[in-house]
Structures are given as C-alpha cells and as structure tokens.
Scaffold this motif. Structure first.
Motif, PDB file in Angstrom:
ATOM      1  N   PRO A 218       0.666  -1.362   0.105  1.00 21.20           N
ATOM      2  CA  PRO A 218       0.242   0.729  -0.294  1.00 21.20           C
ATOM      3  C   PRO A 218       0.618   1.352  -0.179  1.00 21.20           C
ATOM      4  O   PRO A 218       0.466   1.888  -0.835  1.00 21.20           O
ATOM      5  CB  PRO A 218      -0.802  -0.560   1.273  1.00 21.20           C
ATOM      6  CG  PRO A 218      -0.982  -1.771   1.526  1.00 21.20           C
ATOM      7  CD  PRO A 218       0.610  -2.447   1.254  1.00 21.20           C
ATOM      8  N   LEU A 219       1.706   1.311   1.260  1.00 24.68           N
ATOM      9  CA  LEU A 219       2.420   2.655   1.009  1.00 24.68           C
ATOM     10  C   LEU A 219       3.344   2.289  -0.887  1.00 24.68           C
ATOM     11  O   LEU A 219       3.353   4.300  -1.095  1.00 24.68           O
ATOM     12  CB  LEU A 219       3.833   2.524   2.144  1.00 24.68           C
ATOM     13  CG  LEU A 219       2.863   3.087   3.697  1.00 24.68           C
ATOM     14  CD1 LEU A 219       3.275   2.490   5.028  1.00 24.68           C
ATOM     15  CD2 LEU A 219       1.995   3.741   3.378  1.00 24.68           C
ATOM     16  N   VAL A 220       3.840   1.791  -1.370  1.00 23.91           N
ATOM     17  CA  VAL A 220       4.406   2.003  -2.280  1.00 23.91           C
ATOM     18  C   VAL A 220       3.683   2.412  -3.423  1.00 23.91           C
ATOM     19  O   VAL A 220       4.045   3.430  -4.536  1.00 23.91           O
ATOM     20  CB  VAL A 220       5.639   0.828  -2.999  1.00 23.91           C
ATOM     21  CG1 VAL A 220       5.519   0.712  -3.922  1.00 23.91           C
ATOM     22  CG2 VAL A 220       6.638   0.023  -1.659  1.00 23.91           C
ATOM     23  N   VAL A 221       2.466   1.478  -4.067  1.00 19.64           N
ATOM     24  CA  VAL A 221       1.746   2.481  -4.285  1.00 19.64           C
ATOM     25  C   VAL A 221       0.463   3.903  -4.229  1.00 19.64           C
ATOM     26  O   VAL A 221       1.217   4.737  -4.725  1.00 19.64           O
ATOM     27  CB  VAL A 221       0.115   1.171  -4.331  1.00 19.64           C
ATOM     28  CG1 VAL A 221      -1.332   2.246  -4.823  1.00 19.64           C
ATOM     29  CG2 VAL A 221       0.487  -0.008  -4.714  1.00 19.64           C
ATOM     30  N   TYR A 222       1.298   3.958  -2.927  1.00 18.01           N
ATOM     31  CA  TYR A 222       0.904   5.198  -2.470  1.00 18.01           C
ATOM     32  C   TYR A 222       2.485   5.948  -2.790  1.00 18.01           C
ATOM     33  O   TYR A 222       1.992   7.836  -3.294  1.00 18.01           O
ATOM     34  CB  TYR A 222       0.196   5.204  -1.324  1.00 18.01           C
ATOM     35  CG  TYR A 222      -0.443   7.124  -0.987  1.00 18.01           C
ATOM     36  CD1 TYR A 222      -1.753   7.217  -0.550  1.00 18.01           C
ATOM     37  CD2 TYR A 222       0.553   8.087   0.065  1.00 18.01           C
ATOM     38  CE1 TYR A 222      -2.538   8.456  -0.873  1.00 18.01           C
ATOM     39  CE2 TYR A 222      -0.514   9.064  -0.243  1.00 18.01           C
ATOM     40  CZ  TYR A 222      -1.511   9.435   0.200  1.00 18.01           C
ATOM     41  OH  TYR A 222      -2.162  10.249   0.192  1.00 18.01           O
ATOM     42  N   ASN A 223       3.446   5.781  -2.267  1.00 15.58           N
ATOM     43  CA  ASN A 223       4.288   7.194  -2.406  1.00 15.58           C
ATOM     44  C   ASN A 223       4.591   7.071  -4.122  1.00 15.58           C
ATOM     45  O   ASN A 223       5.513   7.966  -4.763  1.00 15.58           O
ATOM     46  CB  ASN A 223       4.651   6.594  -1.111  1.00 15.58           C
ATOM     47  CG  ASN A 223       4.693   7.289  -0.477  1.00 15.58           C
ATOM     48  OD1 ASN A 223       4.024   7.782  -0.101  1.00 15.58           O
ATOM     49  ND2 ASN A 223       4.789   6.237   1.092  1.00 15.58           N
ATOM     50  N   LYS A 224       4.893   5.759  -4.538  1.00 15.31           N
ATOM     51  CA  LYS A 224       5.804   5.743  -6.313  1.00 15.31           C
ATOM     52  C   LYS A 224       4.320   5.307  -6.799  1.00 15.31           C
ATOM     53  O   LYS A 224       4.510   4.342  -6.803  1.00 15.31           O
ATOM     54  CB  LYS A 224       6.494   5.077  -5.907  1.00 15.31           C
ATOM     55  CG  LYS A 224       7.978   5.957  -5.195  1.00 15.31           C
ATOM     56  CD  LYS A 224       8.959   4.787  -4.606  1.00 15.31           C
ATOM     57  CE  LYS A 224      10.533   5.664  -4.071  1.00 15.31           C
ATOM     58  NZ  LYS A 224      11.553   4.690  -3.606  1.00 15.31           N
ATOM     59  N   PRO A 225       3.388   5.711  -7.554  1.00 15.94           N
ATOM     60  CA  PRO A 225       2.610   4.784  -8.223  1.00 15.94           C
ATOM     61  C   PRO A 225       3.330   4.978  -9.629  1.00 15.94           C
ATOM     62  O   PRO A 225       3.590   6.089  -9.913  1.00 15.94           O
ATOM     63  CB  PRO A 225       0.894   6.397  -8.120  1.00 15.94           C
ATOM     64  CG  PRO A 225       2.204   7.267  -8.157  1.00 15.94           C
ATOM     65  CD  PRO A 225       3.177   7.199  -6.764  1.00 15.94           C
ATOM     66  N   GLY A 358       1.308   8.612 -19.488  1.00 17.23           N
ATOM     67  CA  GLY A 358       0.750   9.013 -18.381  1.00 17.23           C
ATOM     68  C   GLY A 358       1.718   7.666 -17.008  1.00 17.23           C
ATOM     69  O   GLY A 358       2.200   8.095 -15.035  1.00 17.23           O
ATOM     70  N   ALA A 359       3.662   7.946 -17.710  1.00 16.87           N
ATOM     71  CA  ALA A 359       4.051   6.900 -17.305  1.00 16.87           C
ATOM     72  C   ALA A 359       4.985   7.954 -16.190  1.00 16.87           C
ATOM     73  O   ALA A 359       5.278   9.136 -16.630  1.00 16.87           O
ATOM     74  CB  ALA A 359       5.138   6.339 -18.070  1.00 16.87           C
ATOM     75  N   ASN A 360       5.199   7.708 -14.458  1.00 21.46           N
ATOM     76  CA  ASN A 360       5.769   8.084 -13.437  1.00 21.46           C
ATOM     77  C   ASN A 360       7.180   7.980 -14.288  1.00 21.46           C
ATOM     78  O   ASN A 360       8.089   7.283 -14.849  1.00 21.46           O
ATOM     79  CB  ASN A 360       6.186   7.421 -12.030  1.00 21.46           C
ATOM     80  CG  ASN A 360       6.031   8.628 -10.972  1.00 21.46           C
ATOM     81  OD1 ASN A 360       6.665   9.299 -11.590  1.00 21.46           O
ATOM     82  ND2 ASN A 360       5.907   7.257 -10.098  1.00 21.46           N
ATOM     83  N   LEU A 361       7.724   9.822 -14.481  1.00 21.13           N
ATOM     84  CA  LEU A 361       8.756   9.628 -14.703  1.00 21.13           C
ATOM     85  C   LEU A 361      10.062  10.112 -13.357  1.00 21.13           C
ATOM     86  O   LEU A 361      11.241   9.764 -13.618  1.00 21.13           O
ATOM     87  CB  LEU A 361       9.056  11.399 -15.571  1.00 21.13           C
ATOM     88  CG  LEU A 361       8.707  11.207 -16.278  1.00 21.13           C
ATOM     89  CD1 LEU A 361       8.582  12.953 -17.082  1.00 21.13           C
ATOM     90  CD2 LEU A 361       8.255  10.651 -17.897  1.00 21.13           C
ATOM     91  N   SER A 362       9.821   9.775 -12.581  1.00 21.06           N
ATOM     92  CA  SER A 362      10.363  10.145 -10.871  1.00 21.06           C
ATOM     93  C   SER A 362      11.115   8.961 -10.523  1.00 21.06           C
ATOM     94  O   SER A 362      10.486   8.379 -10.539  1.00 21.06           O
ATOM     95  CB  SER A 362       8.987  10.746  -9.670  1.00 21.06           C
ATOM     96  OG  SER A 362       8.168  11.046 -10.065  1.00 21.06           O
ATOM     97  N   PRO A 363      11.949   9.199 -10.606  1.00 21.58           N
ATOM     98  CA  PRO A 363      13.115   8.021 -10.521  1.00 21.58           C
ATOM     99  C   PRO A 363      12.432   7.411  -8.887  1.00 21.58           C
ATOM    100  O   PRO A 363      11.850   7.911  -7.862  1.00 21.58           O
ATOM    101  CB  PRO A 363      14.824   8.633 -10.220  1.00 21.58           C
ATOM    102  CG  PRO A 363      13.852  10.147  -9.129  1.00 21.58           C
ATOM    103  CD  PRO A 363      13.126  10.323 -10.210  1.00 21.58           C
TER     104      PRO A 363
END
Lengths: 363, 292
Positions: A218-225, A358-363
């Motif tokens: 849950p926390l990974v999904v929330y913090n690093k979608p 829509g892909a997350n670009l953040s490392p």
C-alpha cells in the motif's frame, strides 16, 4: 494455505478481450487486494481464480497444482460474495453446513464444525434463524462462516463490505484484517474502494481495462505510483494533476502565472524527458499555505474557492488559472474563501508523469 | 395575516387538497365499478342458486323470498356431481403437475444458459401458446387413437400436461431469472453438482413460482371444455364442465337455479386453491438472500 499464480491468463468474451495476458503471483498467506474502477476486470479475475469463469488462455496454479480446468470445488477455495449469497430457504446452521452436507460428512462432525466457526464469528445465537431475520452485518458474518468452515487454501472475497453501512464497514474491515492475521489463509480481496484496499492489503494490485497497473505494498503504491492512473486512483482526495510546459529545469504555465523550479532529484529525469509538456502530480497533503507574513518567493498562488472543514483537517478547493487543485491542510488553517494565497509544494512528494503515456518519470 | 384573509386561505387549501385527492377518488370509483362488474354476475349466480325456479322467473334480480338449498341437492344427486368433481380434480391436479414437471428443467435452462437459437426456441414456445385448441383437435384425436388412449383419463391428462407446458415454461423461466446468480455460484463453490444445485437450491427457491404456475394451470384445466368434450365419450370420466352439459337438456332447460347451483359448487375448489396459493405467492421467500 497456498500461493496463487496466474500465468499469461487471458479472458475473452467472444472476440472481446476483457483481460489480456495477466501475470500475477500471490504469495502464500498474503492478503492481496485487487482494486480498480468498475469494469477493470478485477471481479472477472477473481471469478477465474474461483473457477466461476473459464480461463480463455494461460494457466492458473493454486499451490503447485494447475487448476486451470478444474471446477470450483476441486480448487481448495472458499468465496464470500458481495451479495453474501446466503441460501434464503435454509437456516444459518444449514447455510454454514451446506458444503459439508454435500460432502456427506458425519452429522456430529458437521454440527461440531458449524458450532466452532459460529462461536469464532459470534453468531452462535443465530444458528436457527433464516437469513431474512438477520441484519446486514450478521448476514455478512454468516457468509464468512460458510467460507471459513471449509478451511480453504485460498479465501476469495468479492467486495464483501460494500453492502454495509459506513460504521459497520470500518468495524468489519478490522475484523477481517484480524481474522487474516489469526488464520493466515491466502486471501484475494476485490474492491473498488481504494481506502479499503489501502487499509486491508499487504499487497495492492491496481487494475485498469484488464491490465495490472501496479502491484506493490500500500505505501509503495501511494508514494510511488507507477503511473498517473494509479496516482489518481489511490488516495482520497485524489492526487492533483497539472499539465505544464517544460522550460529547461522549470515547469511553467504562463497563462496561470505558474512557474516553478523542478526539485533537484527530478532535474535529471526532466532533462532526459525530451517532450514539451509534462504532468505534475501533487498529493493534496503536499500543498501547504505559506504562513502569513513569511517569505513566499517562488511559491505558486492559488485562489481559494471552497473551504471544507472536516474537524481533524480541512480541505481547500482552489484554482490556479484553469488548474483545479485540492489541498489538505491542518484544521487550524485560517484560509478564507475568495482569497489568493501562496502555497509551498513539498518537494519530496512531487511526481512527474509523461504527459502522453502517464508513466511516472520520477526515479 | 389579517383575519379577513383566513377563510380565503382555508378555501384555497381545501381546493389544493381536492386537487390532489381527485385522481384517487376517481380511481377508487372506477375500481368499485369494475369490482361490481365482476362481482355482479357471481352474486346473481349465488342468489339464483338458492331461489326456487318460480321465484327466479318472476324476478330474476330480486332477492330470494324463501331461500333453500334444493337446487344443490338436485344437482348433486342428478348429475352425480361428486364423480364429476373428482374427475375434474384428477385432470386439473395431475395435468398441472405434469405441465409444471415438464416445464421446470427447460425453464431453468432458458433462464440461465444462452443456447444457440434461443430466440427460435422462444418463438416456438409462444406459437405453442397461441395455437387455438380447435386447430389441434384432429391431430390430437389421431394421436390419442394411435396410442389407444382415446376416451381415457390418462389420455386427457397427457394432453392437458403437454398443452400447459409452454405457458409453464414462460412463467417459471420468468421467475427463475429473478433467483440471484450468486446463490447458485455459492452452491457451486461449496461443491454442489449441477443436479444438486437444481434440487437443493433452485427448486426450493422456485416454489412460489411453481405454485403460481400450477394454480394458473389448474384453473385453466378446471374450466377447460373442448378437449374433454371431444376426447371423452364415457360419462363416468367426464369433468364438471362436460358433465354439466346435461343441465342444458329439455328436462332442465327452464330451471335456472340448477345450473347456478352447479356453477357455485364447481367454483369452490378453485376458491380454496387460490386461498392456499395466495399465501405462497406473497411469502417473500427471497428476503435476506442477497444485499443488506
């Protein structure tokens, strides 16, 4: 107890592909929540695991057994339905005992097992009643008892809380979580409610259009979608998305007067991005009004349109040009409707998404 | 507000109330009128049956001056009414059971599965419903002769059973589609076979539908006349409808109280059945099965 593996599982209805090639590994003893909007394929996936839907292609393993073509009764599973699906013409006792009677267990053993599970779920006083004489919460417990009494290797639950009122739902949530801790049976739980997913699962599998968007804690999904869809679906209020222009290491929207420097950690990502537009994702709690009188250089200005006091916190509906933004602030915040205030953006909680994919670009 | 305005307000309120009540009043009046249309002939039948014939000829609509049950005794003795009732009961009870029995499995299949050509199966069923009896009299006559079942109770029962099946399929199918699928899936997960799901879950839940279908079919057979008239010769196995034809003979032609008494007697079993079935129909068997 058993692990569940879906290998290249596909589901078609005629020529219409509902689930294209799904791969998922559910660890033994884990509590996995399949979550997503209506029509995302979560219930179809659950029904395929249950054997209530055929699998068009691919393989399904429960434990080490290939159960792809086995009927539900041979899969070592139990299921709780959204509607509870109690047999209305049978008493609570007979509902719970149904499967054991089908398997022709001895009467004494059936009675002992029913009483033991009824005792655990605190429904022993209801055994002689018909389902119509039960409250929603009691029906839900009976459905659970019917599933538990089978001592399954895998527990499947299809939105089992969605027919309960808000208060009961929160009670039932912790009850289910506790029960899972006690018996430790592998559980696959389907819901459309992201808060249920966040609070109950060890692993959340976010689905959309039959495709797994992200599978993580849950926390990974929330913090690093993994992408903007996951970012927007998980979390309430939802993540704010601002489509902005890329100008070197700055994100800009001149018409809204928005101009901010990209945090250092994202600078490299943005440099290699190479497109003119990017989507900035900001969680509501990542916005903080700049204290009155403090230096607000570079802080974006937001016009506050609605103030929602929730008691323990306050939600501010604000806008910047055409961008609509929700900020979650402390209950003591003194923002007023109609004023324009500078807001700090918590640099550690900003996400950059590809404006096209829509892909997350953040490392 | 001044006191002068009060009566005006009062009368406008009355008007508003009347406006809302008017449709209800009208609907009640229409319902009463319709009820009178239905009950009138029934009441007339009962009254006529307890009047001596002379009284009826003097005033068909007048209340009886010296009411008595003579007509009932005469009909009961003269027509051997007990046997007629027994025959009707056998035809209606077993014929309906046969119709429902033949219909449950196809109804379940049509409510759950999508076999190829489902539309045509339905069209065929509807055709079966719409065929006038007269069009099948000769083929059925031939079939009964061929089976050596002409002029037998079994022959008529078979015809009633088969003839009632299409409507039973439609009624039961409609009912079975309302049984939540989740209940069936739950039984499946619990390890029940298709046959066990059908017998232990679907059939018990379909009882209200079966009772409704059975009752309607029972009534249809009870008042059926043409098949019984054509396919039976032996008076001993006549149902009420055909047996009462005797009252049309010269001997009784002007005795209106006798057919009335016969009709009253023949309605009693139907009334009893309906009272019994009504309790089932309104039993609300599904409450609590699904949803909170």
């Amino acid at each position: 107890m058993a692990k569940v593996s879906l290998v290249d599982v596909e589901k078609r209805f005629g020529s219409h592909v509902v689930i294209p090639r799904l791969n998922l590994e559910i660890a033994d003893g884990s509590f996995v929540v399949l979550v997503g909007p209506s029509g995302c394929g979560k219930t179809t996936t659950l029904n395929m695991i249950a054997g209530l839907e055929t699998i068009s292609a691919g393989q399904l393993f429960i434990g080490d057994r290939d159960v792809t073509d086995l009927p539900p009764k041979a899969r070592d599973i139990a299921m709780v339905f959204q509607s509870y699906a109690l047999f209305p013409h049978m008493t609570v006792f007979d509902n719970i005992a149904f499967g054991m009677k089908i398997r022709r267990l001895a009467k004494g053993e059936i009675a002992a097992q029913v009483r033991s599970v009824a005792d655990r779920l605190r429904i022993e006083s209801l055994l002689d009643r018909l389902p119509k004489a039960l409250s929603g919460g009691q029906r839900q417990r009976v459905a659970l008892a019917r599933a538990l009494v089978r001592r399954p290797g895998v527990f499947l639950m299809d939105e089992p809380l969605s027919n309960l009122d808000a208060k009961l739902r929160i009670e039932a949530r912790s009850f289910l979580a506790k029960m899972h801790q006690e018996i430790g049976v592998t559980t696959v739980y389907v819901t459309h409610d992201q808060s249920e997913a966040m609070t109950m699962g060890d692993t959340i599998v976010v689905m959309k259009d039959g495709v797994i968007q992200q599978s993580a804690s849950p926390l990974v999904v929330y913090n690093k979608p993994a992408n903007a869809f996951v970012g927007g679906f998980i979390g309430s209020p939802a993540m704010n998305f601002l489509e902005l222009g890329v100008d070197g290491a700055r994100l800009v929207d001149r018409s809204a007067g928005f101009d901010m420097a990209v945090p250092d950690r994202l600078r490299k990502t943005l440099a290699g991005y190479g497109k003119l537009k990017v989507t900035l994702g900001v969680r509501p709690e990542a916005l903080r009004p700049v204290p009155r009188g403090a230096d607000a250089t570079g802080a974006p200005l937001l016009s506050i349109e609605v103030v929602q006091h929730l008691g323990h916190e306050t939600l501010l509906d604000a806008s910047s040009g055409t961008h609509r933004i929700v900020a979650r602030v402390s209950a003591a915040d003194d923002s007023r409707v109609g004023e324009t205030r500078p807001f700090f953006l918590d640099q550690d909680h900003l996400h950059l998404f590809d404006a096209e994919t829509g892909a997350n670009l953040s490392p | 507000m001044s006191s002068v305005a009060a009566p005006a307000v009062q009368s406008s309120r009355t008007l508003i109330r009347l406006r809302y009540a008017a449709p209800k009043i009208l609907a009640t009046l229409i319902a009463l009128l319709l009820a009178a249309v239905w009950i009138g002939p029934l009441a007339l039948m009962v009254v006529t049956s307890i009047k001596p014939n002379s009284e009826f000829l003097n005033g068909p609509f007048a209340l009886p001056i010296a009411p008595n049950l003579d007509a009932y005794w005469k009909v009961w003795e003269g027509l051997n009414f007990g046997v007629l009732l027994e025959n009707s009961l056998v035809y209606a009870a077993i014929g309906s059971a046969l119709a429902v029995g033949l219909a449950v499995v196809p109804a379940f299949a049509l409510s759950r599965f999508d076999p190829p050509g489902k539309r045509y199966i339905f069209a065929l069923l509807l055709t079966g419903l719409m065929l006038p009896q007269q069009t099948v009299l000769i083929p059925l006559y031939d079939i009964l002769r061929w089976l050596h079942l002409f002029d037998t109770r079994i022959g008529l029962i078979l015809i009633h059973g088969v003839y009632g099946m299409p409507s039973q399929i439609l009624i039961l199918r409609g009912f079975m589609t309302t049984i939540p699928r989740d209940i069936e899936k739950a039984a499946q997960i619990e390890g029940a076979t298709d046959f066990q799901i059908f017998t232990k879950v679907i059939l018990p839940l379909a009882v209200p539908g079966i009772v409704v279908g059975y009752t309607l079919n029972f009534i249809a057979i009870w008042k059926e006349f043409v098949f019984a008239l054509v396919f039976l010769n032996n008076e001993a196995i006549f149902p009420v409808t055909v047996g009462m034809l005797k009252l049309n003979s010269d001997r009784y032609i002007s005795a209106f109280n006798l057919p009335s008494a016969g009709l009253v007697i023949s309605q009693i079993p139907i009334a009893i059945l309906f009272i019994f079935a009504y309790r089932w129909i309104s039993s609300g068997n599904f409450v609590g099965s699904v949803k909170g």
